[in-house]
Design a protein around this motif. Structure first.
Motif, PDB file in Angstrom:
ATOM      1  N   LEU A   7       0.835  -1.206   0.000  1.00 55.70           N
ATOM      2  CA  LEU A   7       0.000   0.000   0.000  1.00 55.70           C
ATOM      3  C   LEU A   7       0.865   1.249   0.000  1.00 55.70           C
ATOM      4  O   LEU A   7       0.595   2.206  -0.733  1.00 55.70           O
ATOM      5  CB  LEU A   7      -0.937  -0.012   1.205  1.00 55.70           C
ATOM      6  CG  LEU A   7      -1.828   1.209   1.386  1.00 55.70           C
ATOM      7  CD1 LEU A   7      -2.727   1.423   0.183  1.00 55.70           C
ATOM      8  CD2 LEU A   7      -2.647   1.067   2.657  1.00 55.70           C
ATOM      9  N   SER A   8       1.904   1.232   0.784  1.00 54.69           N
ATOM     10  CA  SER A   8       2.811   2.371   0.860  1.00 54.69           C
ATOM     11  C   SER A   8       3.463   2.642  -0.497  1.00 54.69           C
ATOM     12  O   SER A   8       3.597   3.794  -0.922  1.00 54.69           O
ATOM     13  CB  SER A   8       3.878   2.111   1.915  1.00 54.69           C
ATOM     14  OG  SER A   8       4.792   3.161   1.968  1.00 54.69           O
ATOM     15  N   ARG A   9       3.859   1.576  -1.187  1.00 54.03           N
ATOM     16  CA  ARG A   9       4.464   1.744  -2.518  1.00 54.03           C
ATOM     17  C   ARG A   9       3.465   2.361  -3.497  1.00 54.03           C
ATOM     18  O   ARG A   9       3.819   3.256  -4.276  1.00 54.03           O
ATOM     19  CB  ARG A   9       4.955   0.402  -3.048  1.00 54.03           C
ATOM     20  CG  ARG A   9       6.304   0.002  -2.530  1.00 54.03           C
ATOM     21  CD  ARG A   9       6.865  -1.186  -3.308  1.00 54.03           C
ATOM     22  NE  ARG A   9       6.020  -2.371  -3.219  1.00 54.03           N
ATOM     23  CZ  ARG A   9       6.041  -3.231  -2.207  1.00 54.03           C
ATOM     24  NH1 ARG A   9       6.857  -3.041  -1.201  1.00 54.03           N
ATOM     25  NH2 ARG A   9       5.253  -4.287  -2.219  1.00 54.03           N
ATOM     26  N   VAL A  10       2.238   1.890  -3.469  1.00 53.59           N
ATOM     27  CA  VAL A  10       1.214   2.419  -4.383  1.00 53.59           C
ATOM     28  C   VAL A  10       0.959   3.896  -4.105  1.00 53.59           C
ATOM     29  O   VAL A  10       0.891   4.705  -5.033  1.00 53.59           O
ATOM     30  CB  VAL A  10      -0.096   1.602  -4.261  1.00 53.59           C
ATOM     31  CG1 VAL A  10      -1.235   2.296  -4.965  1.00 53.59           C
ATOM     32  CG2 VAL A  10       0.102   0.204  -4.804  1.00 53.59           C
ATOM     33  N   VAL A  11       0.844   4.244  -2.842  1.00 58.38           N
ATOM     34  CA  VAL A  11       0.609   5.650  -2.484  1.00 58.38           C
ATOM     35  C   VAL A  11       1.782   6.506  -2.923  1.00 58.38           C
ATOM     36  O   VAL A  11       1.600   7.588  -3.495  1.00 58.38           O
ATOM     37  CB  VAL A  11       0.343   5.788  -0.968  1.00 58.38           C
ATOM     38  CG1 VAL A  11       0.359   7.230  -0.541  1.00 58.38           C
ATOM     39  CG2 VAL A  11      -0.976   5.135  -0.609  1.00 58.38           C
ATOM     40  N   GLN A  12       3.003   6.035  -2.687  1.00 62.59           N
ATOM     41  CA  GLN A  12       4.181   6.808  -3.075  1.00 62.59           C
ATOM     42  C   GLN A  12       4.259   6.979  -4.587  1.00 62.59           C
ATOM     43  O   GLN A  12       4.609   8.054  -5.083  1.00 62.59           O
ATOM     44  CB  GLN A  12       5.459   6.140  -2.556  1.00 62.59           C
ATOM     45  CG  GLN A  12       6.695   6.966  -2.777  1.00 62.59           C
ATOM     46  CD  GLN A  12       6.632   8.306  -2.052  1.00 62.59           C
ATOM     47  OE1 GLN A  12       6.296   8.353  -0.872  1.00 62.59           O
ATOM     48  NE2 GLN A  12       6.920   9.375  -2.744  1.00 62.59           N
ATOM     49  N   GLU A  13       3.927   5.948  -5.336  1.00 70.38           N
ATOM     50  CA  GLU A  13       3.916   6.050  -6.797  1.00 70.38           C
ATOM     51  C   GLU A  13       2.904   7.088  -7.263  1.00 70.38           C
ATOM     52  O   GLU A  13       3.182   7.867  -8.185  1.00 70.38           O
ATOM     53  CB  GLU A  13       3.605   4.692  -7.419  1.00 70.38           C
ATOM     54  CG  GLU A  13       4.729   3.697  -7.299  1.00 70.38           C
ATOM     55  CD  GLU A  13       4.319   2.295  -7.698  1.00 70.38           C
ATOM     56  OE1 GLU A  13       3.145   2.079  -8.103  1.00 70.38           O
ATOM     57  OE2 GLU A  13       5.173   1.391  -7.584  1.00 70.38           O
TER      58      GLU A  13
END
Length: 81
Positions: A55-61
């Protein structure tokens, strides 16, 4: 945002399982809810790390993409001056 769904359902699932176990152990009402909530927070933190990281990766992207688009628009606006 599939990772958000997995993480959210994981958190809710852990809470529901703990609430059911508390109910079977004889807890009722507000005490049941509070006990399940207090126990589910650290358990979710430990058990759902892969989902939280995804989830963190998706938000950062998404943040990076919006920043890039913002910078492109700003560059285009100032280029015309």
């Amino acid at each position: 945002m599939r990772p958000l769904l997995f993480y959210s359902f994981g958190r809710v699932g852990i809470f529901v399982i703990l609430a059911a176990l508390g109910y079977l152990a004889g807890l009722r009402g507000l005490l049941l809810v509070l006990a399940a909530l207090i126990i589910s927070i650290p358990l979710s933190y430990l058990l759902l790390r892969p989902q939280r990281d995804a989830l963190s990766r998706v938000v950062q992207e998404r943040v990076d993409a919006k920043r890039a688009r913002h910078d492109e628009v700003r560059a285009e606006l100032y280029r015309d001056e």
